[in-house]
Design an enzyme around this catalytic site. Structure first.
Site, short mmCIF file in Angstrom:
data_model
loop_
_atom_site.label_atom_id
_atom_site.label_comp_id
_atom_site.label_asym_id
_atom_site.label_seq_id
_atom_site.Cartn_x
_atom_site.Cartn_y
_atom_site.Cartn_z
N GLU A 126 0.82 -1.22 0.00
CA GLU A 126 0.00 0.00 0.00
C GLU A 126 0.85 1.27 0.00
O GLU A 126 0.48 2.29 0.57
CB GLU A 126 -0.99 -0.02 1.17
CG GLU A 126 -1.98 -1.20 1.06
CD GLU A 126 -3.08 -1.17 2.11
OE1 GLU A 126 -2.94 -0.44 3.11
OE2 GLU A 126 -4.08 -1.90 1.93
N GLU A 234 -5.67 -9.33 0.36
CA GLU A 234 -6.22 -9.00 1.68
C GLU A 234 -7.74 -8.90 1.56
O GLU A 234 -8.26 -7.95 0.96
CB GLU A 234 -5.69 -7.65 2.20
CG GLU A 234 -4.37 -7.71 2.93
CD GLU A 234 -4.08 -6.40 3.66
OE1 GLU A 234 -5.01 -5.58 3.83
OE2 GLU A 234 -2.92 -6.21 4.06
#
Length: 371
Positions: A126, A234
């Site tokens: 991220e 995720e």
């Protein structure tokens, strides 16, 4: 030399109680205490974790290489001979010192333990999202270019070590921040797609997750000339929060912060993903109490609690194949049949959770053997 077989015998008993099934394609994992500056992760704790995780999945992804976590995980796999394939990680924040430190730790671990259990190396998690949120690169083009450069540098280093197989180098980012240039610069893309944060009701979460991932990530990366492998890396559901207002609001929106909510996502997502060929890492193995600094739901995404007990859930019976081809642990009880244990049964999920106790003793046996 008799100690390890004894430990493995105890593990077989734990695997045969019908509670833990190897039904998750992959799982996200961060060793407890693998945080600077303290670096409190220990070999015994990681070995305990690895033995437990291997009963629910044959694949794990890590997030960084600080605090020796890659070596701890590979040592645990070596000591216990569990069936796990690993995607180690290098956390990227744009600081070259941070990158080089982790790259050194990672390469040392790979040279020490080999790459037999390593499938790929994930450079960044991220990073593009974080740069967009802090306002330094809202469009994501500059941070994508930086990340691609780190991926290239890692690839050059790993190739230079001349391992006996090719190690894929990829990255992970939020599903909404993956650009075509990132697909073209990586062997694989780990896309983090969270229906809870997208305010999706839990009854719609599995379908929304697959559709979002397919349309925004899989279809996008299919346009890249290198055709990178795209994972949903995720997806999960929180079971608790430090914020009572958040709990009330989420419940009103059909997003209950509870084990029941997690169960619904598991029931709707896991077996269907296994059947349709989705490659994923479920988020995540254990609750992470250190994330209480962020507040809200952040610490409470594990399928296991912080003390390594299965939450009030039932793992579905849709066993996955391992990259190694090894057979999964048996999900049956001592009589060879399903236990049929329901969530909430204190005998299975209370303080007397048998698998964890047996695993602890197994870890002790391994430690004695190594000593």
């Amino acid at each position: 030399m008799l100690v390890l077989p004894l430990a493995f015998g105890l593990l077989a008993l734990a695997q045969g109680d019908g509670i833990l099934r190897r039904s998750f394609y992959g799982m996200a994992y961060t060793p407890d205490g693998a945080l600077l500056p303290d670096c409190g992760a220990t070999q015994s704790a990681v070995t305990r974790d690895i033995q437990l995780i291997a009963q629910v999945t044959p694949r794990i992804r890590l997030y960084g290489s600080d605090c020796n976590q890659t070596a701890l995980v590979l040592q645990a796999i070596q000591d216990t001979d569990v069936d796990l394939t690993v995607w180690p990680g290098i956390y990227i924040d744009g600081n070259d010192t941070v990158y080089e430190r982790q790259l050194d730790a990672l390469t040392t671990a790979l040279q020490t333990y080999g790459v037999g259990h390593v499938a790929g190396i994930t450079v960044g998690n991220e990073y593009v999202l974080n740069k967009a949120q802090d306002g330094t690169d809202t469009a994501g083009a500059r941070s994508t270019a930086v990340l691609v450069d780190y991926i290239s540098r890692t690839n050059t280093t790993i190739k230079g070590l001349d391992f006996d197989k090719y190690i894929s180098i990829g990255t992970a980012d939020a599903g909404g921040y993956i650009q075509l240039a990132l697909c073209e610069g990586a062997d694989y893309i780990f896309s983090n797609v969270h229906p809870w944060f997208a305010s999706v009701p839990v009854t719609e979460a599995a379908e929304w997750t697959y559709t979002y991932w397919k349309e925004n990530n899989v279809d996008l990366c299919a346009q890249a000339t290198n055709k990178p492998e795209v994972w949903n890396a995720e997806t999960g559901w929180p079971t608790d929060t430090t914020n009572s207002t958040e709990r009330t609001q989420a419940t009103a929106e059909g997003r209950p912060i509870s084990a029941a909510g997690l169960q619904t996502l598991i029931d709707d997502f896991v077996c269907q993903a296994n059947a349709n060929g989705t490659k994923y890492h479920f988020f995540e193995a254990f609750d992470e109490p250190w994330k209480q600094v962020y507040g809200g739901v952040e610490p409470y995404w594990g399928i296991f609690t912080e003390d390594r007990k299965l939450k009030d859930i039932t793992i579905p019976d849709c066993l996955v194949e391992s990259p190694t081809g090894r057979a999964p642990p048996s999900p049956s009880d001592g009589n060879g049949s399903s236990t049929g244990t329901e969530p909430g049964n204190g005998a299975a999920h209370g303080t007397g959770f048998v698998p964890t106790a047996m695993l602890s003793f197994a870890v002790l046996c391994v430690a004695l053997f190594r000593a």
